[in-house]
Design an enzyme around this catalytic site. Structure first.
Site, PDB file in Angstrom:
ATOM      1  N   TYR A 140     139.161  98.952  51.647  1.00 31.84           N
ATOM      2  CA  TYR A 140     139.485  97.524  51.721  1.00 31.84           C
ATOM      3  C   TYR A 140     138.705  96.717  50.694  1.00 31.84           C
ATOM      4  CZ  TYR A 140     140.106  92.790  53.284  1.00 31.84           C
ATOM      5  OH  TYR A 140     140.411  91.464  53.312  1.00 31.84           O
ATOM      6  N   TRP A 199     139.020  93.173  47.571  1.00 33.81           N
ATOM      7  CA  TRP A 199     139.816  92.270  46.740  1.00 33.81           C
ATOM      8  C   TRP A 199     140.003  92.756  45.319  1.00 33.81           C
ATOM      9  CZ3 TRP A 199     141.555  86.857  46.865  1.00 33.81           C
ATOM     10  CH2 TRP A 199     141.936  86.482  48.161  1.00 33.81           C
TER      11      TRP A 199
END
Ligand SMILES: Nc1nc2c(c(=O)[nH]1)N[C@H]1C(S)=C(S)[C@@H](COP(=O)(O)OP(=O)(O)OC[C@H]3O[C@@H](n4cnc5c(=O)[nH]c(N)nc54)[C@H](O)[C@@H]3O)O[C@H]1N2
Ligand SMILES: Nc1nc2c(c(=O)[nH]1)N[C@H]1C(S)=C(S)[C@@H](COP(=O)(O)OP(=O)(O)OC[C@H]3O[C@@H](n4cnc5c(=O)[nH]c(N)nc54)[C@H](O)[C@@H]3O)O[C@H]1N2
Ligand SMILES: [Mo]
Length: 761
Positions: A107, A109
């Site tokens: 996980y 960005w």
């Protein structure tokens, strides 16, 4: 002359180069270019932050130990040898344990470009070699992601797509009630990039049109100070109680829109019975809520009357549901908007996440541009994203999620690319211990994050200024060619090239690359964009022209939307995709799950910890998003560094709180609780509840042993937060639920270690 552009989640910039130095300039169409960009170039050229060459943790390389810690020593190797070792290790793990033992939820960005998107590349590669165990939902809004389909019949993505446009709010709304504010700080960001930032112009227009704005937040500064907003400051984590009391007022003053409730909702009667206290003997009155929220009952009553008398939009920041029982403020907010009967009309009703990122509610045509195909994952297993520590600690243990009873997989190899769990996860000391359980950890990143320092194998990637890519956001009206404007840092390589070489050793190079170079892929993606454009009735220039001009604008992209307008106009023809076809204020499918920690209707449930139910010396820690960086990205750049106090993360306190604890601006404080401790530098903020502190998330973790105690000497808040699911429904993270104590740090100030690379040989 051709123009070069750089793009990231914090926006798009024109690049100018003089004497090999690049400078970034906001676009003319961008009303407020992100200040985060000021730290971009310095962070990406900081030799103390960047990873220069492949590095292996010595203990793992020499003896396969798993004693990962933030101060491990690394051995640097060449790329060929590094790729050989990775391929051998993958083969070993797959043969011994199977592909499900590879945990690559990964996980995070990453960067904004469509091609060099770290997770897409990693997953595409792993899918060619038999797959991996993944992760579901986000740290941003897992509680809402799992809840919204049950109560509105819409996946969160669809809900967000349908949300009422900001322009319509500016034109039609009389009262904008913002839980958690609407802030230009968070609106600096757009996942996958943007060419515009428009939240301040929106709020300015709204105010000029005479709309009254009420900020309901422990921080006054969640709203622009110039806007003359009213400010109501409840205790954090108590919004559900406040909203129940607003509903109580609307019901008992006869102002509920009964026709709306009957036609468009199911379960309003059981909710009303709960609000009126018919079964539990506790009416959820303003006086009741006042005790919990620390907001005067008269204020609650006045607000309810104003809401019922005005064209009202209830807006909720994503932050509200990053909390214990975080499903319920969102559910209660939607229920209140239904009781007011204002859903489905232009500019009123309910909104979730306005300002949390800039494109939420943007009046733009949605364009589904192509991305790199990830392929199909042969492994079906996954975890809810924030259950990482539990998974590492408890392979085989059962847990509830989204109506299922599941078991944690046994992760033997953890692979992270484009994310930083030692920033994003809660209770980091607990993760630090659990992190020693897998046999192998691989991290791909361009910088020596706390996660990279805790890997066995560190593969250095390029950053977006060092490679060409395409920035597209389905809510933006421009497509941007991202030029390589800086040389690659040392031995860093593109994620794609790193994985191509490993794929070659795994015998899947053709499957992974499809015989394409990076440029071939960019051309291929651009051709896909051309097809999407043609279907919408316009043409894009050819790739060479795009590369040269750098920025192409979508014609006629303006388009407004109203959440649930078709449903409200004709509920028989356009029912919601819930079993009742209506908004489920009471949800039988959630009732059937029988979850003690997630009842079937919006309910006040005591959170794990809160003000008003604790030792009076406790303060609530609000650990929201940083103004100067994206999470932990660019923490080693100029903008974030300039914000630090004696090198430590700032901790904002109300002047009265500072006085109470004998502190002054510039002092160093120890912020602590049972879970951990960190140092921070005091700043003063008189627009903050005096029993709260604000410390942004994202300071690079620097855990050191100080007199027998682990302290993050740099100020990473996640040593203080709770690692607990919001409920057994969503298992979302609860970063915003945390109490702490503070005291002046009088000892010597320990030197930072994260501002230098680890020990390298
Ligand atoms: N206490 C607290 N904790 C929180 C939150 C909070 O509000 N409070 N917010 C939560 C939320 S909403 C989120 S979304 C998460 C965010 O958590 P993350 O997304 O994990 O945080 P980032 O720092 O953005 O991590 C992205 C990483 O990708 C790396 N990267 C960038 N470009 C590339 C690339 O091209 N290739 C590779 N391989 N890597 C690259 C960056 O260097 C960086 O280390 O944090 C969560 N944690
Ligand atoms: N500058 C910058 N912007 C970002 C990011 C970043 O890292 N940096 N990250 C992006 C990401 S990934 C995400 S998910 C979004 C998150 O967007 P948000 O969730 O909106 O952002 P936060 O900063 O976590 O919280 C916003 C405000 O909510 C308030 N708040 C906290 N708890 C409560 C509560 O219990 N009740 C009420 N009423 N208010 C509360 C706090 O005062 C806080 O300032 O931000 C995005 N934007
Ligand atoms: Mo997020």
């Amino acid at each position: 002359m051709s123009q070069k552009y750089a793009a990231s989640h914090w926006g798009t910039f024109r690049v100018e180069t003089h004497d090999d130095q690049i400078t970034l300039h906001g676009l003319p169409q961008d009303a407020e270019p992100a200040q985060i960009a000021k730290g971009w170039v310095s962070a990406m050229t900081n030799p103390n932050a960047r990873i220069a060459r492949p590095a292996f943790r010595r203990g793992w390389l020499e003896g396969r130990d798993t004693a990962r810690s933030g101060d491990a020593e690394f051995v640097q190797l060449g790329w060929d040898e590094a790729s050989d070792i990775v391929a051998q290790e993958l083969n070993r793990v797959i043969e011994t344990h199977g592909n499900q033992a590879i945990f690559a939820g990964s996980y995070g960005w990453a960067s904004a470009g469509r091609f060099h998107h770290a997770q897409s590349q990693l997953r595409r590669f792993l899918n060619t070699i038999g797959g991996y165990t993944g992760a579901k939902n986000t740290y941003s809004h897992a509680a809402a992601e799992v809840l919204l389909p049950y109560i509105t019949g819409m996946p969160h993505r669809v809900f967000q797509d349908q949300m009422t446009s900001l322009d319509l709010i500016a034109d039609h709304c009389e009262l904008l009630v913002c839980f958690g504010g609407i802030s230009a700080r968070t609106a600096q960001i757009a996942s996958s990039g943007t060419t515009q930032h428009e939240v301040t112009p929106f709020l300015t227009k709204l105010a000029a049109n005479g709309c009254k704005i009420i900020n309901i937040s422990p921080r006054g500064s969640d709203m622009d100070a110039d806007l003359q907003t009213d400010w109501i400051a409840p205790r954090p984590g108590t919004d559900t109680a406040l909203i129940l009391a607003l509903a109580h007022e609307v019901f008992t003053t006869g102002k509920a829109d009964r026709d709306f409730l009957r036609t468009y909702t199911q379960g309003a009667d059981t909710f009303e019975a709960y609000v009126l206290g018919r079964h539990d003997g506790t009416p959820k009155t303003a006086q009741w809520a006042a005790q919990i929220c620390d907001v005067p009952a008269a204020t609650i009553k006045t607000l309810a009357a104003q809401m019922a008398a005005s064209r009202t939009m209830i807006s909720m920041a994503w932050a509200l549901q990053r909390a214990d029982h975080g499903e319920h403020p969102i559910w209660a907010g939607l229920a209140l908007a239904a009781i007011l009967g204002q859903i489905g009309k232009p500019g009123t009703g309910f909104g979730f996440g306005y300002g949390s990122t800039t494109p939420v509610g943007r009046a733009r045509k949605l364009m589904d541009w192509p991305s790199v195909p990830q392929g199909k994952n042969p492994v079906a297993d996954f975890i809810p994203v924030a259950r990482i520590t539990d998974m590492l600690n408890d392979a085989g243990a059962s847990y509830r999620y989204d109506g299922q009873t599941r078991e944690y997989p046994d992760a033997k190899l953890v692979w992270w690319s484009g994310g930083n769990p030692f920033h994003h996860h809660q209770d980091l000391q607990k993760l630090d211990a659990a992190w020693r359980r897998p046999e192998t950890v691989i991290v791909m990143d361009h910088s020596w994050t706390a996660t990279a320092r805790r890997a066995d194998i560190v593969l250095p990637t390029t950053g977006p200024l060092e490679r060409c890519d395409i920035m597209i956001n389905r809510r933006d009206d421009a497509l941007v060619f991202m030029s390589a404007v800086q040389p690659r840092y040392e031995q860093a390589r593109d994620d794609y090239d790193i994985l191509t070489d490993i794929a070659a050793r795994m015998g899947t190079q053709q499957a992974y690359t499809q015989g394409r170079t990076t440029r071939d892929w960019l051309v291929h993606l651009w051709e896909g964009c051309g097809s999407v454009a043609r279907a919408q009735g316009f043409d894009l220039p050819d790739f060479e022209a795009f590369e040269d001009t750098g920025l192409v604008t979508v014609p006629d992209a303006y388009e407004t939307r109203v959440l649930m307008d078709r449903f409200v106009a004709d509920p028989a023809a356009h029912p919601l995709k819930t079993p009742s076809g209506k908004i489920e204020i009471d949800c039988p499918r959630i009732a059937d799950m029988g979850l003690a920690n997630c009842p079937a209707r919006p309910t006040w449930i005591e959170p794990a910890e809160r003000l008003g139910a604790c030792d009076p010396d406790c303060l609530h820690l609000i650990s929201g998003q940083p103004a100067t960086r994206l999470h932990a990205q660019l923490d080693m750049g100029d903008a974030a560094q300039a914000s630090k106090i004696h090198g430590r993360e700032p901790c904002a306190l109300h002047p009265r709180a500072a006085e109470r604890f004998g502190l002054e601006a510039g002092d160093i404080v120890l912020v602590e609780n049972d879970r951990g401790a960190c140092l921070a530098g005091v700043t003063l903020d008189d627009r903050l509840r005096p029993d709260c502190i604000f410390m942004a998330t994202g300071a690079w973790l620097d855990l050191q042993d100080i007199d027998g105690r682990q302290i993050c000497v740099h100020g990473n808040v996640n040593v203080l937060t709770l690692d607990k699911g919001a409920s057994d429904l969503s298992q979302g993270n609860i970063a915003h639920t945390a109490l702490v104590k503070i005291s002046k740090w009088t000892g010597p100030l320990p030197a930072l270690r994260v501002t230098r690379p680890p020990e390298l040989r």
